[in-house]
Design a protein around this motif. Structure first.
Motif, PDB file in Angstrom:
ATOM      1  N   PRO A 200      39.554 -14.280  44.301  1.00  0.00           N
ATOM      2  CA  PRO A 200      38.390 -14.806  43.700  1.00  0.00           C
ATOM      3  C   PRO A 200      38.403 -15.782  45.193  1.00  0.00           C
ATOM      4  O   PRO A 200      36.894 -17.393  45.462  1.00  0.00           O
ATOM      5  N   THR A 201      39.306 -16.564  45.756  1.00  0.00           N
ATOM      6  CA  THR A 201      39.002 -17.928  46.076  1.00  0.00           C
ATOM      7  C   THR A 201      38.357 -17.936  47.718  1.00  0.00           C
ATOM      8  O   THR A 201      38.171 -16.646  48.282  1.00  0.00           O
ATOM      9  N   GLY A 202      37.534 -18.858  47.826  1.00  0.00           N
ATOM     10  CA  GLY A 202      36.296 -18.350  49.166  1.00  0.00           C
ATOM     11  C   GLY A 202      35.050 -16.741  48.690  1.00  0.00           C
ATOM     12  O   GLY A 202      34.825 -17.069  49.878  1.00  0.00           O
ATOM     13  N   ALA A 203      35.165 -16.550  47.708  1.00  0.00           N
ATOM     14  CA  ALA A 203      34.280 -15.516  47.923  1.00  0.00           C
ATOM     15  C   ALA A 203      32.637 -15.604  47.510  1.00  0.00           C
ATOM     16  O   ALA A 203      31.485 -14.797  47.596  1.00  0.00           O
ATOM     17  N   LEU A 204      32.900 -16.855  46.527  1.00  0.00           N
ATOM     18  CA  LEU A 204      31.656 -17.255  46.228  1.00  0.00           C
ATOM     19  C   LEU A 204      31.130 -18.688  47.435  1.00  0.00           C
ATOM     20  O   LEU A 204      31.109 -19.348  47.679  1.00  0.00           O
ATOM     21  N   SER A 205      29.460 -18.389  47.803  1.00  0.00           N
ATOM     22  CA  SER A 205      29.262 -19.882  48.395  1.00  0.00           C
ATOM     23  C   SER A 205      28.564 -20.653  47.477  1.00  0.00           C
ATOM     24  O   SER A 205      29.159 -20.585  46.213  1.00  0.00           O
ATOM     25  N   ARG A 206      28.214 -21.289  47.666  1.00  0.00           N
ATOM     26  CA  ARG A 206      28.055 -23.092  46.974  1.00  0.00           C
ATOM     27  C   ARG A 206      27.017 -22.371  45.621  1.00  0.00           C
ATOM     28  O   ARG A 206      27.338 -23.109  44.646  1.00  0.00           O
ATOM     29  N   ALA A 207      25.780 -21.977  46.038  1.00  0.00           N
ATOM     30  CA  ALA A 207      24.638 -21.725  45.442  1.00  0.00           C
ATOM     31  C   ALA A 207      25.859 -20.723  44.018  1.00  0.00           C
ATOM     32  O   ALA A 207      25.047 -20.579  42.941  1.00  0.00           O
ATOM     33  N   GLU A 208      26.149 -19.551  44.702  1.00  0.00           N
ATOM     34  CA  GLU A 208      27.104 -18.924  43.552  1.00  0.00           C
ATOM     35  C   GLU A 208      27.823 -18.913  42.809  1.00  0.00           C
ATOM     36  O   GLU A 208      28.036 -18.889  41.769  1.00  0.00           O
ATOM     37  N   ARG A 209      28.486 -20.174  43.833  1.00  0.00           N
ATOM     38  CA  ARG A 209      29.685 -20.896  42.161  1.00  0.00           C
ATOM     39  C   ARG A 209      28.825 -21.865  41.144  1.00  0.00           C
ATOM     40  O   ARG A 209      29.129 -21.955  39.856  1.00  0.00           O
ATOM     41  N   ASP A 210      27.348 -22.321  41.901  1.00  0.00           N
ATOM     42  CA  ASP A 210      26.857 -22.753  40.425  1.00  0.00           C
ATOM     43  C   ASP A 210      26.253 -22.532  39.315  1.00  0.00           C
ATOM     44  O   ASP A 210      26.227 -22.460  38.465  1.00  0.00           O
ATOM     45  N   ALA A 211      26.137 -20.694  39.704  1.00  0.00           N
ATOM     46  CA  ALA A 211      25.099 -19.765  39.543  1.00  0.00           C
ATOM     47  C   ALA A 211      26.533 -19.562  38.419  1.00  0.00           C
ATOM     48  O   ALA A 211      26.320 -19.086  37.104  1.00  0.00           O
ATOM     49  N   TRP A 212      28.016 -19.603  39.061  1.00  0.00           N
ATOM     50  CA  TRP A 212      28.861 -18.742  38.033  1.00  0.00           C
ATOM     51  C   TRP A 212      29.248 -19.669  37.143  1.00  0.00           C
ATOM     52  O   TRP A 212      29.861 -19.604  36.260  1.00  0.00           O
ATOM     53  N   GLN A 213      29.224 -21.089  36.989  1.00  0.00           N
ATOM     54  CA  GLN A 213      29.601 -22.153  36.159  1.00  0.00           C
ATOM     55  C   GLN A 213      28.424 -21.994  35.347  1.00  0.00           C
ATOM     56  O   GLN A 213      29.022 -22.000  34.096  1.00  0.00           O
ATOM     57  N   ASP A 214      27.386 -21.960  35.506  1.00  0.00           N
ATOM     58  CA  ASP A 214      25.824 -21.528  34.538  1.00  0.00           C
ATOM     59  C   ASP A 214      26.214 -20.167  33.676  1.00  0.00           C
ATOM     60  O   ASP A 214      26.223 -20.699  32.555  1.00  0.00           O
ATOM     61  N   ASN A 215      26.724 -19.353  34.014  1.00  0.00           N
ATOM     62  CA  ASN A 215      27.383 -18.188  32.718  1.00  0.00           C
ATOM     63  C   ASN A 215      28.412 -18.233  32.959  1.00  0.00           C
ATOM     64  O   ASN A 215      28.220 -18.072  31.419  1.00  0.00           O
ATOM     65  N   PHE A 345      24.860  -7.059  40.211  1.00  0.00           N
ATOM     66  CA  PHE A 345      25.685  -8.551  40.032  1.00  0.00           C
ATOM     67  C   PHE A 345      26.500  -9.275  40.504  1.00  0.00           C
ATOM     68  O   PHE A 345      27.068  -9.435  41.906  1.00  0.00           O
ATOM     69  N   LEU A 346      26.382 -10.156  40.083  1.00  0.00           N
ATOM     70  CA  LEU A 346      27.423 -11.799  40.810  1.00  0.00           C
ATOM     71  C   LEU A 346      28.856 -11.714  40.578  1.00  0.00           C
ATOM     72  O   LEU A 346      29.407 -11.805  41.926  1.00  0.00           O
ATOM     73  N   ALA A 347      28.948 -10.907  40.424  1.00  0.00           N
ATOM     74  CA  ALA A 347      30.595 -10.679  39.322  1.00  0.00           C
ATOM     75  C   ALA A 347      31.212  -9.594  40.689  1.00  0.00           C
ATOM     76  O   ALA A 347      32.315  -9.549  40.812  1.00  0.00           O
ATOM     77  N   GLU A 348      30.121  -9.138  41.480  1.00  0.00           N
ATOM     78  CA  GLU A 348      30.557  -7.703  41.947  1.00  0.00           C
ATOM     79  C   GLU A 348      31.128  -8.360  43.214  1.00  0.00           C
ATOM     80  O   GLU A 348      31.719  -8.268  44.263  1.00  0.00           O
ATOM     81  N   ARG A 349      30.610 -10.005  43.244  1.00  0.00           N
ATOM     82  CA  ARG A 349      31.024 -10.734  44.648  1.00  0.00           C
ATOM     83  C   ARG A 349      32.150 -11.170  44.578  1.00  0.00           C
ATOM     84  O   ARG A 349      33.076 -11.361  45.685  1.00  0.00           O
ATOM     85  N   PHE A 350      32.816 -10.543  43.221  1.00  0.00           N
ATOM     86  CA  PHE A 350      34.832 -10.486  43.729  1.00  0.00           C
ATOM     87  C   PHE A 350      35.206  -9.538  44.038  1.00  0.00           C
ATOM     88  O   PHE A 350      36.321  -9.613  44.405  1.00  0.00           O
ATOM     89  N   TRP A 351      34.860  -8.930  44.103  1.00  0.00           N
ATOM     90  CA  TRP A 351      35.156  -7.001  44.496  1.00  0.00           C
ATOM     91  C   TRP A 351      35.452  -7.221  45.974  1.00  0.00           C
ATOM     92  O   TRP A 351      35.006  -7.650  46.777  1.00  0.00           O
TER      93      TRP A 351
END
Length: 384
Positions: A200-215, A345-351
């Motif tokens: 999971p380290t570095g898998a998400l962009s800043r905008a995606e990390r914000d969306a993930w925190q919202d989830n 899905f945003l969760a796919e970004r961890f794949w």
């Protein structure tokens, strides 16, 4: 002589010959049956050929590219749906075991009749089944039969959203090139694949990390509503119980009709451990479910159903994370993908893996390059 030409085999000058179908009470009769000049038989059905069900599943187990949506359970159901207007093309190896299929392809003709589209269950993966024995020779037979005047079909066929590095895409392009057929690859896009441990380290962009925190915040809000439970149904008894709960999520007549058609498919798949239904429950009430066919180590997240009044809580993302963890521990699953119609899905970004997809369009007869370009443009637009 090239390897491709060797695989295509000898090409005697005899033409395709039609055969009369023998009518047997209670059995589907082929709309068309041809003797192939290179051996074997080609047939087209518009009704489900029940007597071929075991042969279809044998081919599914021996195909060059695993596709759970081409199992007999899916194929028979698709042919039985009048609104789909699907037909089934088969190539049978008459030299081998009786009823041995070498190729299976569900297809339909577009409303304007401009081309054929290889298809399976709505929203599924559309690669046809091709036997591992001389696959390019079999694809060559399929293309030739579809192009013949006796078949009376459009001269262009489209294979939507194939895995770009998949066995069928590679083989079909090689056959088209060897036969001198024009072809186009259109609508390329990327998709994630789960085939190993996540980083999971570095898998998400800043905008995606914000969306993930919202989830995560939405998940906490959901937990405050009551006890949350996650279940996976896979055997016939569990699947039967899950299907009863799933009917509550089909909130429109259209969804209810499609769900009722899926019920017999799900029961048949569960008998062979080819289905997982991942579900989230809130105080014993189903709030989200993911339907996942599995075959030959390949799992596809096909449908995501969420209770309409709880869509704002990102239940699909919550369920995808739990599905990810479960599939990593499932010894029967080597790779998990999401069908193009179900995600992303945003969760796919961890794949950790990534696949290329594209549609393949082939002109089965010469002199159709302009028409092929016109059809290919529609697939560029559709997948853009």
């Amino acid at each position: 002589m090239s390897i491709i030409r060797k695989d295509l085999g000898p090409r005697p000058p005899a033409r395709l010959k039609s055969k009369l179908s023998v009518v047997r009470p209670g059995k589907a009769v082929a709309d068309l049956r041809l003797e192939l000049r290179s051996g074997g038989e080609f047939s087209i059905f518009s009704e489900a050929p029940d007597d071929l069900e075991p042969a279809i599943d044998r081919l599914a187990n021996q195909a060059i590219e695993a596709n759970p949506f081409q199992s007999a359970a899916f194929v028979m159901t698709a042919l039985g749906q009048s609104h789909a207007h699907q037909r089934l093309a088969l190539v049978e190896d008459t030299a081998g075991e009786a009823g041995a299929l070498a190729a299976l392809m569900g297809f339909s003709v577009t409303d304007r009749g401009s081309h054929m589209v290889a298809a399976t269950a709505e929203g599924g993966y559309h690669a046809p089944l091709i036997a591992r024995h001389r696959p390019m020779a079999t694809i060559d037979q399929l293309f030739e039969a579809l192009a013949g005047s006796l078949a009376n079909l459009p001269g262009i066929i489209a294979f939507p959203a194939l895995l770009a590095d998949g066995a069928f895409m590679r083989s079909a392009r090689a056959v088209a090139a060897a036969r001198g057929l024009a072809f186009r690859v259109a609508g390329a896009f990327r998709g994630r694949a789960l085939s190993g441990r996540m980083d999971p380290t570095g898998a998400l962009s800043r905008a995606e990390r914000d969306a993930w925190q919202d989830n995560l915040g939405k998940w906490e809000a959901l937990r405050r509503k009551g006890r949350i439970a996650y279940h996976v149904a896979r055997n016939p008894r569990e699947v039967s119980a899950a299907l009863q709960d799933l009917s509550l999520l089909c909130d429109t007549p259209e969804n209810a009709s499609r769900f009722s058609a899926f019920v017999p498919v799900a029961r048949l798949l569960s008998e062979n451990d080819r289905l997982r239904i991942h579900a989230l429950y809130l105080e014993d009430q189903l709030i989200a479910a993911a339907i996942q066919p599995v075959h030959m180590g390949a799992a596809w997240v096909w449908k995501m159903l969420v209770r309409p009044d709880m869509e704002a809580l990102a239940l699909g993302e919550q369920l995808m994370m739990r599905l990810t963890e479960f599939n990593l521990g499932d010894a029967n699953i080597a790779v998990t993908r999401v069908t193009p119609g179900a995600g992303p899905f945003l969760a796919e970004r961890f794949w950790p893996g990534e696949d290329g997809y594209a549609s393949l369009l082939v002109a089965l007869r010469p002199g159709m390059e302009r028409a092929l370009d016109s059809v290919a443009a529609t697939y560029e637009d559709a997948d853009a």
